[in-house]
Scaffold this active site. Structure first.
Site, PDB file in Angstrom:
ATOM      1  CG  HIS A   1      -2.049   0.954   1.171  1.00  0.00           C
ATOM      2  ND1 HIS A   1      -1.942   2.299   1.397  1.00  0.00           N
ATOM      3  CD2 HIS A   1      -3.358   0.736   0.894  1.00  0.00           C
ATOM      4  CE1 HIS A   1      -3.124   2.884   1.295  1.00  0.00           C
ATOM      5  NE2 HIS A   1      -4.002   1.957   0.977  1.00  0.00           N
TER       6      HIS A   1
ATOM      7  CB  ILE B   1      -0.321   6.352   1.074  1.00  0.00           C
ATOM      8  CG1 ILE B   1       0.223   7.273  -0.021  1.00  0.00           C
ATOM      9  CG2 ILE B   1      -1.311   7.114   1.956  1.00  0.00           C
ATOM     10  CD1 ILE B   1      -0.850   7.770  -0.976  1.00  0.00           C
TER      11      ILE B   1
ATOM     12  N   GLY C   1      -5.693   4.468   5.688  1.00  0.00           N
ATOM     13  CA  GLY C   1      -6.537   5.196   6.626  1.00  0.00           C
ATOM     14  C   GLY C   1      -7.094   4.309   7.725  1.00  0.00           C
ATOM     15  CB  VAL C   2      -8.521   0.863   7.757  1.00  0.00           C
ATOM     16  CG1 VAL C   2      -9.721   1.145   6.876  1.00  0.00           C
ATOM     17  CG2 VAL C   2      -7.422   0.173   6.955  1.00  0.00           C
TER      18      VAL C   2
ATOM     19  CD  GLU D   1      -6.328  -1.662  15.428  1.00  0.00           C
ATOM     20  OE1 GLU D   1      -5.840  -2.171  16.454  1.00  0.00           O
ATOM     21  OE2 GLU D   1      -7.546  -1.716  15.141  1.00  0.00           O
TER      22      GLU D   1
END
Length: 217
Positions: free
Chosen positions: A115, A121, A124-125, A129
């Site tokens: 990713h 980058i 976002g998840v 977390e």
């Protein structure tokens, strides 16, 4: 024989003298305004004075972060382990209320392999977390009735991603409790993550205690 009247006032005496002999008015020397660099040095000198009150910088703007909990203490509180432990140290903390923690984002983080290979980058998840783990540090404490393994992330709300987080960034996360329904084992928290002066992610989170009642509000 009549004599002319002699002027007695100072201004009259000046007027009576020839212009070549009249005293010149002295100029008053005014203090010159300090140059910008001199003013900057003066401000720095005043700031260095022990008696001068120190200006408190917002936590997200500090360059040298104090360590309240190191990684060993964090591992005693959170059950997460590599590659899914996203809190490196805690720099401010009050049990049951809030915590400010650091995640040092490096190219060696496992998730960057996919990713994305050409433009890494932080997902976002995983920022969500990471903030949820900071929330766990706030609540998983004996003084607030928590333990090692009894809070789980059950919901997120109002989440916004503002800017991408890249390798080399320092993610500063502040997570605060806003509501705790102890009878039901449900805690609501809000969090913001910063890189430098910029908010990169924010949202609200809900954690559920495994030892609480099954009924939720």
């Amino acid at each position: 024989m009549e004599t002319a009247a002699v002027p007695t006032s100072r201004s009259a005496c000046r007027a009576a003298l020839p212009s070549s002999l009249a005293p010149r008015q002295s100029r008053v020397a005014l203090p010159r305004r300090a140059a910008p660099m001199q003013r900057l040095v003066a401000r720095r000198s005043a700031a260095a004075d022990d008696n001068a009150p120190a200006e408190e910088l917002p936590i997200k703007k500090r360059f040298a972060f104090p360590t309240v909990m190191d990684i060993n203490k964090i591992r005693e509180i959170l059950p997460h382990r590599f590659p899914f432990l996203f809190v490196d140290k805690v720099i401010e903390y009050k049990a049951g209320e809030y915590a400010v923690a650091i995640k040092n984002v490096t190219i060696n983080d496992d998730f960057f392999r996919g990713h994305f290979p050409d433009r890494p980058i932080m997902p976002g998840v995983l920022m969500i977390e990471a903030m949820a783990q900071v929330g766990g540090i706030v609540m998983l404490q004996p003084e607030v009735g928590g333990s090692h393994d009894n809070f789980y992330l059950t919901g997120v709300d109002k989440v916004k991603f503002r800017k991408p987080v890249l390798p080399g960034d320092t993610l500063v996360m502040r997570v605060s409790q806003i509501q705790y329904q102890k009878a039901f084992g449900v805690v609501k928290m809000e969090g913001k993550a910063y890189v430098d002066d910029n908010v990169v992610c924010e949202g609200e989170f809900r954690l559920k205690s495994a030892t609480g009642k099954n009924k939720e509000t």
